[in-house]
Design a protein around this motif. Structure first.
Motif, PDB file in Angstrom:
ATOM      1  N   VAL A 188       0.867  -1.193   0.000  1.00 18.10           N
ATOM      2  CA  VAL A 188       0.000   0.000   0.000  1.00 18.10           C
ATOM      3  C   VAL A 188       0.899   1.238   0.000  1.00 18.10           C
ATOM      4  CG1 VAL A 188      -1.858   1.221   1.179  1.00 18.10           C
ATOM      5  CG2 VAL A 188      -1.738  -1.280   1.299  1.00 18.10           C
ATOM      6  N   PRO A 198       9.153   5.665  -2.172  1.00 22.75           N
ATOM      7  CA  PRO A 198      10.408   4.918  -2.077  1.00 22.75           C
ATOM      8  C   PRO A 198      10.306   3.656  -1.224  1.00 22.75           C
ATOM      9  CG  PRO A 198      10.842   7.263  -1.924  1.00 22.75           C
ATOM     10  CD  PRO A 198       9.355   7.104  -1.947  1.00 22.75           C
ATOM     11  N   ALA A 199       9.580   3.712  -0.107  1.00 27.50           N
ATOM     12  CA  ALA A 199       9.498   2.522   0.764  1.00 27.50           C
ATOM     13  C   ALA A 199       8.812   1.378   0.027  1.00 27.50           C
ATOM     14  CB  ALA A 199       8.739   2.855   2.050  1.00 27.50           C
ATOM     15  N   LEU A 232       6.736  10.849  -2.440  1.00 28.72           N
ATOM     16  CA  LEU A 232       7.475  12.096  -2.222  1.00 28.72           C
ATOM     17  C   LEU A 232       8.666  12.257  -3.169  1.00 28.72           C
ATOM     18  CD1 LEU A 232       7.421  12.341   1.681  1.00 28.72           C
ATOM     19  CD2 LEU A 232       6.340  13.934   0.083  1.00 28.72           C
ATOM     20  N   HIS A 287      16.321  19.705  -7.566  1.00 31.75           N
ATOM     21  CA  HIS A 287      17.170  18.579  -7.168  1.00 31.75           C
ATOM     22  C   HIS A 287      16.859  17.360  -8.047  1.00 31.75           C
ATOM     23  CE1 HIS A 287      17.984  20.055  -2.751  1.00 31.75           C
ATOM     24  NE2 HIS A 287      18.671  20.726  -3.662  1.00 31.75           N
ATOM     25  N   ASP A 302      -7.663   4.843  -3.293  1.00 28.54           N
ATOM     26  CA  ASP A 302      -7.321   5.319  -1.960  1.00 28.54           C
ATOM     27  C   ASP A 302      -7.779   4.249  -0.966  1.00 28.54           C
ATOM     28  OD1 ASP A 302      -7.093   6.635   0.427  1.00 28.54           O
ATOM     29  OD2 ASP A 302      -8.039   8.493  -0.255  1.00 28.54           O
ATOM     30  N   TYR A 330       6.359  16.125   9.320  1.00 27.11           N
ATOM     31  CA  TYR A 330       5.188  15.486   8.740  1.00 27.11           C
ATOM     32  C   TYR A 330       4.587  14.542   9.791  1.00 27.11           C
ATOM     33  CZ  TYR A 330       6.149  17.134   3.976  1.00 27.11           C
ATOM     34  OH  TYR A 330       6.321  17.914   2.856  1.00 27.11           O
ATOM     35  N   LEU A 347      -4.817   4.568   8.483  1.00 27.22           N
ATOM     36  CA  LEU A 347      -5.753   4.387   7.364  1.00 27.22           C
ATOM     37  C   LEU A 347      -7.086   3.977   7.962  1.00 27.22           C
ATOM     38  CD1 LEU A 347      -4.200   2.273   4.457  1.00 27.22           C
ATOM     39  CD2 LEU A 347      -4.421   4.730   4.662  1.00 27.22           C
ATOM     40  N   ALA A 369       6.616  -0.347   6.280  1.00 26.04           N
ATOM     41  CA  ALA A 369       7.945   0.144   5.891  1.00 26.04           C
ATOM     42  C   ALA A 369       7.879   1.647   5.648  1.00 26.04           C
ATOM     43  CB  ALA A 369       8.414  -0.562   4.612  1.00 26.04           C
ATOM     44  N   VAL A 386      16.057  10.212   4.821  1.00 26.16           N
ATOM     45  CA  VAL A 386      16.107  10.479   3.387  1.00 26.16           C
ATOM     46  C   VAL A 386      15.774   9.200   2.612  1.00 26.16           C
ATOM     47  CG1 VAL A 386      17.700  12.418   3.531  1.00 26.16           C
ATOM     48  CG2 VAL A 386      18.592  10.074   3.465  1.00 26.16           C
TER      49      VAL A 386
HETATM   50  P1  FAD Z   1       6.065   8.510   0.601  1.00 28.87           P
HETATM   51  O1  FAD Z   1       7.141   8.916  -0.308  1.00 28.87           O
HETATM   52  O2  FAD Z   1       5.214   9.587   1.176  1.00 28.87           O
HETATM   53  O3  FAD Z   1       5.115   7.487  -0.178  1.00 28.87           O
HETATM   54  C1  FAD Z   1       3.866   7.070   0.318  1.00 28.87           C
HETATM   55  C2  FAD Z   1       2.913   6.783  -0.834  1.00 28.87           C
HETATM   56  O4  FAD Z   1       1.716   6.192  -0.310  1.00 28.87           O
HETATM   57  C3  FAD Z   1       2.464   8.028  -1.588  1.00 28.87           C
HETATM   58  O5  FAD Z   1       2.605   7.827  -2.980  1.00 28.87           O
HETATM   59  C4  FAD Z   1       0.996   8.194  -1.192  1.00 28.87           C
HETATM   60  O6  FAD Z   1       0.201   8.810  -2.199  1.00 28.87           O
HETATM   61  C5  FAD Z   1       0.591   6.749  -0.969  1.00 28.87           C
HETATM   62  N1  FAD Z   1      -0.607   6.611  -0.136  1.00 28.87           N
HETATM   63  C6  FAD Z   1      -0.933   7.338   0.962  1.00 28.87           C
HETATM   64  N2  FAD Z   1      -2.123   6.945   1.442  1.00 28.87           N
HETATM   65  C7  FAD Z   1      -2.556   5.938   0.641  1.00 28.87           C
HETATM   66  C8  FAD Z   1      -3.737   5.161   0.627  1.00 28.87           C
HETATM   67  N3  FAD Z   1      -4.712   5.327   1.513  1.00 28.87           N
HETATM   68  N4  FAD Z   1      -3.879   4.221  -0.356  1.00 28.87           N
HETATM   69  C9  FAD Z   1      -2.905   4.061  -1.300  1.00 28.87           C
HETATM   70  N5  FAD Z   1      -1.770   4.793  -1.318  1.00 28.87           N
HETATM   71  C10 FAD Z   1      -1.589   5.717  -0.358  1.00 28.87           C
HETATM   72  N6  FAD Z   1      14.976  12.559   0.652  1.00 28.87           N
HETATM   73  C11 FAD Z   1      16.146  12.609  -0.048  1.00 28.87           C
HETATM   74  O7  FAD Z   1      16.895  11.622  -0.035  1.00 28.87           O
HETATM   75  N7  FAD Z   1      16.507  13.739  -0.744  1.00 28.87           N
HETATM   76  C12 FAD Z   1      15.702  14.841  -0.805  1.00 28.87           C
HETATM   77  O8  FAD Z   1      16.041  15.836  -1.450  1.00 28.87           O
HETATM   78  C13 FAD Z   1      14.467  14.793  -0.104  1.00 28.87           C
HETATM   79  N8  FAD Z   1      13.631  15.864  -0.144  1.00 28.87           N
HETATM   80  C14 FAD Z   1      12.456  15.805   0.543  1.00 28.87           C
HETATM   81  C15 FAD Z   1      11.620  16.925   0.508  1.00 28.87           C
HETATM   82  C16 FAD Z   1      10.426  16.917   1.206  1.00 28.87           C
HETATM   83  C17 FAD Z   1       9.544  18.116   1.166  1.00 28.87           C
HETATM   84  C18 FAD Z   1      10.068  15.784   1.972  1.00 28.87           C
HETATM   85  C19 FAD Z   1       8.804  15.759   2.753  1.00 28.87           C
HETATM   86  C20 FAD Z   1      10.900  14.663   2.019  1.00 28.87           C
HETATM   87  C21 FAD Z   1      12.102  14.666   1.304  1.00 28.87           C
HETATM   88  N9  FAD Z   1      12.960  13.574   1.337  1.00 28.87           N
HETATM   89  C22 FAD Z   1      14.136  13.620   0.631  1.00 28.87           C
HETATM   90  C23 FAD Z   1      12.636  12.357   2.125  1.00 28.87           C
HETATM   91  C24 FAD Z   1      11.976  11.262   1.259  1.00 28.87           C
HETATM   92  O9  FAD Z   1      11.015  11.855   0.432  1.00 28.87           O
HETATM   93  C25 FAD Z   1      11.363  10.185   2.172  1.00 28.87           C
HETATM   94  O10 FAD Z   1      12.424   9.561   2.884  1.00 28.87           O
HETATM   95  C26 FAD Z   1      10.597   9.100   1.423  1.00 28.87           C
HETATM   96  O11 FAD Z   1       9.781   9.631   0.411  1.00 28.87           O
HETATM   97  C27 FAD Z   1       9.698   8.280   2.371  1.00 28.87           C
HETATM   98  O12 FAD Z   1       9.136   7.245   1.616  1.00 28.87           O
HETATM   99  P2  FAD Z   1       7.736   6.545   1.942  1.00 28.87           P
HETATM  100  O13 FAD Z   1       7.543   5.565   0.827  1.00 28.87           O
HETATM  101  O14 FAD Z   1       7.717   6.063   3.327  1.00 28.87           O
HETATM  102  O15 FAD Z   1       6.617   7.700   1.844  1.00 28.87           O
END
Ligand code: FAD
Length: 494
Positions: free
Chosen positions: A12, A16-17, A46, A55, A81, A335, A340, A392, A402
């Motif tokens: 879900v 990146p995770a 993100l 970047h 969603d 953040y 959910l 994750a 990051v």
């Molecule tokens: P996310 O990237 O948030 O992915 C979660 C996904 O789940 C999203 O696509 C979302 O739409 C989806 N989702 C949410 N709810 C639901 C649902 N109910 N059903 C289905 N899908 C859903 N790291 C770097 O290394 N370099 C950088 O320059 C950098 N810049 C950043 C700038 C900002 C403003 C932010 C906030 C973070 C930045 N980071 C950067 C950190 C990096 O973005 C995070 O470490 C990483 O994105 C976390 O990954 P994640 O998969 O846990 O979350």
């Protein structure tokens, strides 16, 4: 004998995770099929909607993710969603494991007077979403023209991203994938001065050297030197670990840009806690200044990076306060993940306090009671986890770190799934007794989704949206021209 069927894993979230976990699972477990569910019609979380447009090299991870998606054992199910459009209970009967990687969809608030009521007050999350074309925030219309002073509360890298976008000459952003409407609004911006304000001192700040260096090198942007009173002396700086020493030396040197010849300026303002936001009678309900209370570092140990601060008092016994002019104000204090809807229907009790799905640190979701699979932790304690449920990324460990640390974290969770599958007597299903699990994955869920009138997007659909965005971008001399609205994206597919 049970006929062969692949092991079905639902992920879900496609940030990146989700993608790094999928990459690991697909590489190490040949019988796994991954269905990746995403709220938006398009992938990458993100990486697409958080990472700053200037970047582009950070977004290279998207190429790795695209490679993952070429696997015939990978399906993207976008525009769903989960929890809102489709209940989690509709998923569960069709999978052997579910991995939650849905990130952090809210931001932390300051809880100060004026934060909600005044015009000109935004979360950094909304502003970042706005300039990056996130559908949720494309109508934000931040007020960049009422005055010249911006105040950002928080001193992490997201705060510095916001500062840099406000201070950068728009012409330098034109070739990036920044949203067109943001470029237009930024070209009219009157903001001349940006203050990035932190609660603690220079040694305790969360920003990193790359982001500071970029700001110090912006053409025609001056940096107000940090007051000597709070800056650590040379002997303290020289004794710091290498990375921190270089950062302090850079801050100490400041910018070579001449303030007289610069059109904009910025500063790092330390030891200030936000108190309240105010408007002037001339512009009712429009922010005019932000009030802060002053802090002081522990006088016994002021240069300890983990030193705490306490409020500063005047000799009269009153708290020391300061007003900073502000026509626009951003809070950038982190953040926040939310539960959910329906998590509890599949047995998960979200940790509201920490804003995470409770887990064992290796990605296995903890049981709210002692029921569930027993597991011994490295420290010897025994906990119970909910079989077949994993997490994750930011929803697992909180919204810090990051992309590289998110990758490591996602690999750990994927390895836990692989380990559990191996120790599960080869029957595949972790969530269910194999006799009762359909093992159909998305094929089993699709009918329910269609019944609810949902229009899912596939990886092929994303490729069409991607191609359309790139084509539009090419016509404007940009990497891509993002579509800011879901309807616009879906129209490409009609
Ligand atoms: P996310 O990237 O948030 O992915 C979660 C996904 O789940 C999203 O696509 C979302 O739409 C989806 N989702 C949410 N709810 C639901 C649902 N109910 N059903 C289905 N899908 C859903 N790291 C770097 O290394 N370099 C950088 O320059 C950098 N810049 C950043 C700038 C900002 C403003 C932010 C906030 C973070 C930045 N980071 C950067 C950190 C990096 O973005 C995070 O470490 C990483 O994105 C976390 O990954 P994640 O998969 O846990 O979350």
């Amino acid at each position: 004998a049970t006929p062969y069927r692949p092991t079905r894993v639902a992920i879900v979230g496609s940030g990146p995770a989700g993608f790094y976990a999928a990459a690991r699972l697909l590489r190490k477990q040949q019988d796994v099929v991954v269905d990746m569910y995403e709220k938006l019609p398009v992938p990458f979380g993100l990486a697409r909607y958080g990472v700053a447009p200037d970047h582009p090299e950070v977004k290279n991870c998207e190429e790795t993710f695209t490679e993952v998606a070429t696997s015939p054992r990978f399906n993207f199910v976008g525009n769903i969603d989960l929890g809102n459009d489709l209940p989690l209970t509709a998923l569960k009967p069709h999978y052997d494991a579910i991995l939650f990687a849905y990130g952090a969809s809210k931001d932390k608030e300051l809880g100060i007077p004026g934060e909600k009521a005044l015009r000109g007050v935004y979360s950094a999350r909304a502003f970042v979403g706005w300039y990056n074309g996130l559908p949720e925030h494309c109508d934000l219309q931040p007020d960049l023209t009422s005055g010249e002073d911006a105040v950002i509360v928080g001193q992490g890298n997201v705060a510095l991203d916001v500062a840099r976008i406000l201070l950068t000459d728009v012409d330098a952003l034109r070739t990036t994938d920044i949203a067109d409407y943001a470029l237009e609004a930024l070209s009219k911006s009157r903001i001349k001065r940006v203050r990035v304000v932190g609660r603690r001192g220079p040694l305790q700040a969360a920003f990193t050297i790359k982001e500071i260096r970029e700001l110090l090198q912006l053409p025609s942007v001056a940096f107000d030197p940090i007051s000597k009173d709070i800056f650590p002396p040379d002997d303290v700086v020289n004794a710091l670990p290498r990375a921190q020493k270089r950062l302090m030396q850079l801050l100490g040197k400041g910018s070579t840009n001449d303030p007289q010849k610069s059109t904009k300026s910025w500063s790092l303002d330390f030891l200030l806690s936000p108190d309240s936001l105010h408007w002037s009678p001339i512009h009712p309900y429009h922010l005019s200044h932000a009030k802060f209370s002053r802090n002081e570092l522990d006088s016994a140990d002021p240069y300890n990076p983990s030193s705490k601060v306490t409020p500063k008092y005047l000799s009269s016994g009153k708290p020391a306060m300061v007003n900073l002019p502000a026509s626009i104000f951003f809070r950038s204090v982190g953040y926040k993940s939310l539960p959910l809807p329906g998590l509890e229907d599949i047995g998960i009790r979200f940790d509201d306090q920490r804003g995470v799905i409770p887990n064992d640190g290796f990605g296995r979701v903890r049981s709210p009671s002692s029921a569930g699979d027993q597991q011994k932790l490295p420290d010897g304690s025994v906990i119970a986890h909910l079989p077949g449920l994993y997490c994750a990324g930011w929803v697992k460990r909180g919204p810090t770190g990051v992309i590289a640390s998110t990758m490591t974290d996602a690999f750990t969770t994927a390895d836990s799934i692989i380990q559990d599958l191996a120790s599960h007597s080869g029957s595949g299903s972790l969530l269910h007794d194999p006799d009762h699990s359909s093992g159909l994955g998305w094929d089993g869920v699709k009918a329910e989704a269609e019944c609810r009138g949902l229009r899912s997007t596939s990886w092929k659909d994303w490729q069409r949206i991607d191609a359309a965005e790139r084509k539009r971008g090419q016509q404007k001399g940009k990497i891509r021209d993002k579509m800011g609205r879901v309807e616009e994206m879906l129209q490409v597919l009609d």
